[in-house]
Design a protein around this motif. Structure first.
Motif, PDB file in Angstrom:
ATOM      1  N   LYS A 129      -7.462  11.892   1.195  1.00 52.58           N
ATOM      2  CA  LYS A 129      -8.049  10.809   0.386  1.00 52.58           C
ATOM      3  C   LYS A 129      -8.755  11.313  -0.867  1.00 52.58           C
ATOM      4  N   ARG A 171     -11.755  12.516  -0.496  1.00 52.55           N
ATOM      5  CA  ARG A 171     -13.042  11.888  -0.173  1.00 52.55           C
ATOM      6  C   ARG A 171     -14.137  12.938  -0.114  1.00 52.55           C
ATOM      7  N   SER A 217     -10.820   3.592   5.191  1.00 50.77           N
ATOM      8  CA  SER A 217      -9.768   2.812   4.557  1.00 50.77           C
ATOM      9  C   SER A 217      -8.707   3.779   4.015  1.00 50.77           C
ATOM     10  N   ASN A 231      -6.940   4.379   1.424  1.00 50.63           N
ATOM     11  CA  ASN A 231      -6.716   4.450  -0.014  1.00 50.63           C
ATOM     12  C   ASN A 231      -7.149   5.824  -0.522  1.00 50.63           C
ATOM     13  N   SER A 247      -9.414  -0.719  -1.411  1.00 51.34           N
ATOM     14  CA  SER A 247      -8.876  -0.529  -0.067  1.00 51.34           C
ATOM     15  C   SER A 247      -7.523  -1.232   0.066  1.00 51.34           C
ATOM     16  N   HIS A 296     -16.656   2.584  -5.915  1.00 50.45           N
ATOM     17  CA  HIS A 296     -15.546   2.259  -5.052  1.00 50.45           C
ATOM     18  C   HIS A 296     -14.749   1.124  -5.631  1.00 50.45           C
TER      19      HIS A 296
HETATM   20 MG    MG Z   1     -13.279   2.959   2.056  1.00 53.31          MG
END
Ligand code: MG
Ligand code: TXA
Length: 348
Positions: A58, A60, A145, A147, A153, A236
């Motif tokens: 991701k 992330r 999520s 994405n 998302s 986000h």
């Molecule tokens: Mg999320």
């Protein structure tokens, strides 16, 4: 990496698809699957190495903890060190469903899953495909999520494909999700319990059940405090174009959006407009999209992320959106919209 994409129609839980997904998860791989809120990107939550792969796929930040998805209360007892009475009550009413609760974690949950925290977020989804995949994968599935970090998302499998093809092992395509916004997050380690992220289970619904419920003050429009859910601090849900929200009474909002749109188009910009069934006919220029009806803001919640992605594809330079009520699910809609807009609101 080649991503396997398999479709499940009409919730016919084709055992070969579910078994394949389960095998990949038990082997430490990544599988995206639908839930009733948004698509999740699953990995074995008790396998630190597997959970780490989620962050890589991701893009992330590693301090942003994951939610563990389970299908029954016995599983909860294994991953948390205590279950407060309010959590028991909320679980009886809203599990399975779009509610995530924060608990003190037990020792079997690796810090790689909780972003280094001693607490763990847990959700029991209701979606039949999600439940089958979680069980097949061993019963404890970490799933943010599905994405790329920073994008809206995914509410259908095509969104997951856009973001993650080649980066994950499998996508289980179960069509468009029902709710379209991420679950409500409720922290029960504080008194009164506190909402860290608004969702389909609203403050009013929780208060009816538990008495007073607070909302993380950092979620209010003008707060400078860091939010308590680490993920809420990131910009986000963001479309590539600059998004502005126009708030006021309906006819003034329409007039102002038309005025700004005309001005920007004059400057040579491509303008996107987010209207509703009640208003779309009143917008005269620009790329106009209907997001749902004000009579039922659940329709707006369901379309929001898809509309933001569609505008990315159409390469608009700016997006003008109407505001929503802030009541019921409208509260979660406004929370996501305001974040997507980077707090850019025009109040009439
Ligand atoms: Mg999320
Ligand atoms: O509806 C949903 O919740 C979806 C589906 C797939 O279940 N999942 C989801 O996950 O939205 P994600 O990772 O995109 O968002 C999880 C949020 C983040 O804001 C994260 O910071 C917060 O939950 N969170 C997770 N664990 C936490 C903890 N221990 N304390 C506070 N916040 C936590």
């Amino acid at each position: 990496m080649k991503t396997i994409i398999r479709k499940i129609e009409n919730l016919q839980l084709n055992s070969d698809v579910i078994e394949k997904a389960g095998m990949i998860l038990r082997d430490g791989g990544l599988v995206a699957f639908p839930t009733e809120t948004v698509y999740g990107l699953g990995a074995d939550a008790l396998n630190e190495e597997a959970a780490r792969k989620i962050y890589a796929a991701k893009g992330r930040p590693s301090d942003n903890p994951l939610i563990i998805h389970i299908t029954n209360m016995d599983a909860l007892k294994k991953i948390v060190s205590e279950i407060p009475e309010e959590a028991q009550i909320a679980a009886e009413k809203y599990w399975p469903g779009p509610l995530t609760m924060i608990f003190k974690k037990s020792s079997i949950v690796p810090y790689g899953t909780t972003g280094g925290l001693d607490t763990v977020a847990v959700r029991m989804p209701s979606h039949e495909i999600a439940r089958a995949v979680i069980d097949a994968g061993g019963g404890y599935i970490a799933a943010p999520s599905a994405n790329t970090s920073g994008r809206p998302s995914p509410t259908k499998a095509e969104h997951v494909e856009e973001d993650l093809t080649g980066r994950i092992d499998m996508i289980v395509d179960g069509g468009t999700v029902e709710i379209g916004l991420e679950s409500t997050i409720l922290d029960l380690s504080v008194t009164p319990p506190m909402i860290l992220r608004p969702g389909a289970v609203t403050k009013e619904m929780l208060e009816e059940l538990l008495g007073e419920v607070a909302v993380d003050a950092a979620l209010s429009e003008d707060s400078k405090k860091p939010p308590k859910a680490p993920g809420m601090k990131y910009r986000h849900y963001a479309p590539r174009a600059k998004l502005s929200i126009v708030e006021g009474n309906e006819s003034e909002v329409v007039k102002e959006i038309n005025r700004i749109a005309a001005e920007k188009i004059q400057e040579g910009q491509r303008v996107g407009i987010i209207g509703t069934e009640e208003t779309v006919g009143c917008y005269l220029q620009g790329v106009v999209k209907c997001i749902g009806t004000r009579q039922d803001e659940a329709t707006v919640a369901n379309r929001l992320y898809a509309v933001l992605r569609e505008f990315d594809e159409e390469d608009v330079d700016c997006i003008l959106s109407e505001a929503f009520s802030g009541d019921g699910i409208g509260n979660a809609v406004m929370n996501r919209l305001i974040k997507a807009a980077g707090h850019h609101m025009i109040k009439l």
